[in-house]
Motif scaffolding. Sequence first.
Motif, PDB file in Angstrom:
ATOM      1  N   HIS A 255       0.821  -1.207   0.000  1.00  0.00           N
ATOM      2  CA  HIS A 255       0.000   0.000   0.000  1.00  0.00           C
ATOM      3  C   HIS A 255       0.859   1.262   0.000  1.00  0.00           C
ATOM      4  N   VAL A 256       1.888   1.314   0.849  1.00  0.00           N
ATOM      5  CA  VAL A 256       2.697   2.540   0.917  1.00  0.00           C
ATOM      6  C   VAL A 256       3.558   2.692  -0.330  1.00  0.00           C
ATOM      7  N   LEU A 257       3.983   1.606  -0.913  1.00  0.00           N
ATOM      8  CA  LEU A 257       4.767   1.694  -2.143  1.00  0.00           C
ATOM      9  C   LEU A 257       3.894   2.131  -3.312  1.00  0.00           C
ATOM     10  N   ALA A 258       2.678   1.603  -3.368  1.00  0.00           N
ATOM     11  CA  ALA A 258       1.751   2.025  -4.418  1.00  0.00           C
ATOM     12  C   ALA A 258       1.395   3.502  -4.286  1.00  0.00           C
ATOM     13  N   ALA A 259       1.473   4.020  -3.062  1.00  0.00           N
ATOM     14  CA  ALA A 259       1.160   5.436  -2.817  1.00  0.00           C
ATOM     15  C   ALA A 259       2.351   6.352  -3.087  1.00  0.00           C
TER      16      ALA A 259
END
Length: 361
Positions: free
Chosen positions: A81-85
């Motif tokens: 999730h944080v990488l996709a963000a």
Amino acid sequence: MPSTPTTPPPRVVVFGLGGTIAMTSAADEGVRPTLTAHDLVNAIPGLASAGIDIEVVDFRRRPGASLTFADITELATAATHVLAAGATGVVVTQGTDTIEETAYLLDLLHQRPEPVIVTGAMRNPTMAGADGPANLLAAIQTAASPAARDQGCLVVLADEIHAARWVAKTHSTNGATFRSPDTGPIGYVMEGTARLLTRLPYRLTIPTPSKPERARVGLYTVSLDDDPTLLDAIGPHCDGLVIAGFGVGHVPEPLIPTLTNLAARIPVVLTSRTPAGPTLTHTYGFPGSERDLLTRGLIPAGWLPPHKARILLRTLLAAHAQPQDIAPAFAVAGNLDEPSSWPWPTPTLTADRTEATAAHA
């Protein structure tokens, strides 16, 4: 004259899980994980001048020995999730007891190109020469580097960069405990820069199960003059079993009937209890040899060591891999076959990986 747009600094998200790196002592009761991930990041000398934006998530606060598959599966989802963000990379701090296993599980579940770096400490913060701050700084610098992209999960301690699939904890107390016995490190952190000397040619990932099942996968280490009684006792309770055999994959002859029966019911993977080197497939032919056991349905693990073989088998079972796909998966993961035999699509390496390596090596 128009101003030149500036490139934003890399952003690294640090997930704290606890472990020795986060431990302090209280009233002579031994050290326990009490420090938050924020505490760890704030204790790093020189981080402010590194030019890296840091975000911190206090994800768990447990010793490494008490981490679970569910913890790591949830962590893999949070990292995605944080990488996709937009995060450049992720760093995980945890206890070193289980790093060689948790890092491999993360490597199997992490499908994005951004790096996930696992680190920890052998000397807790109450000791002289605590190694946590240096390890965490090196891990952050690696996570921020384009050179670390497309390498899946990496383990960084003592300024060495290891591939999760090969790294092992080789000494119970030594600060230089993490080694990759069959390959060596793939790079180093020098002068604040991650320098990769070699790169993984491909990655192997498994779809993250929506509701991970607790498949019961045992690990049985054979020993001199072994008796089948213990194996007979644990076998009925296993959904899968890893055998750590002698040498290149041998077991005492009395274990053969039990292993034959188990392999007819559940996947039984044959590994070597030797610290380095593979299991073979067709060199020895005596009863209990690798050739004999494979004809009885056992699955060769190749270069994959026992603890990682258990991680792979349990992950395959949780992902509901078809029975006919388990042996091919081990053949690829153990370097006995080409990646084309992997049951799922392998992540595509980005086209600019060579340029990234040249620019940051």
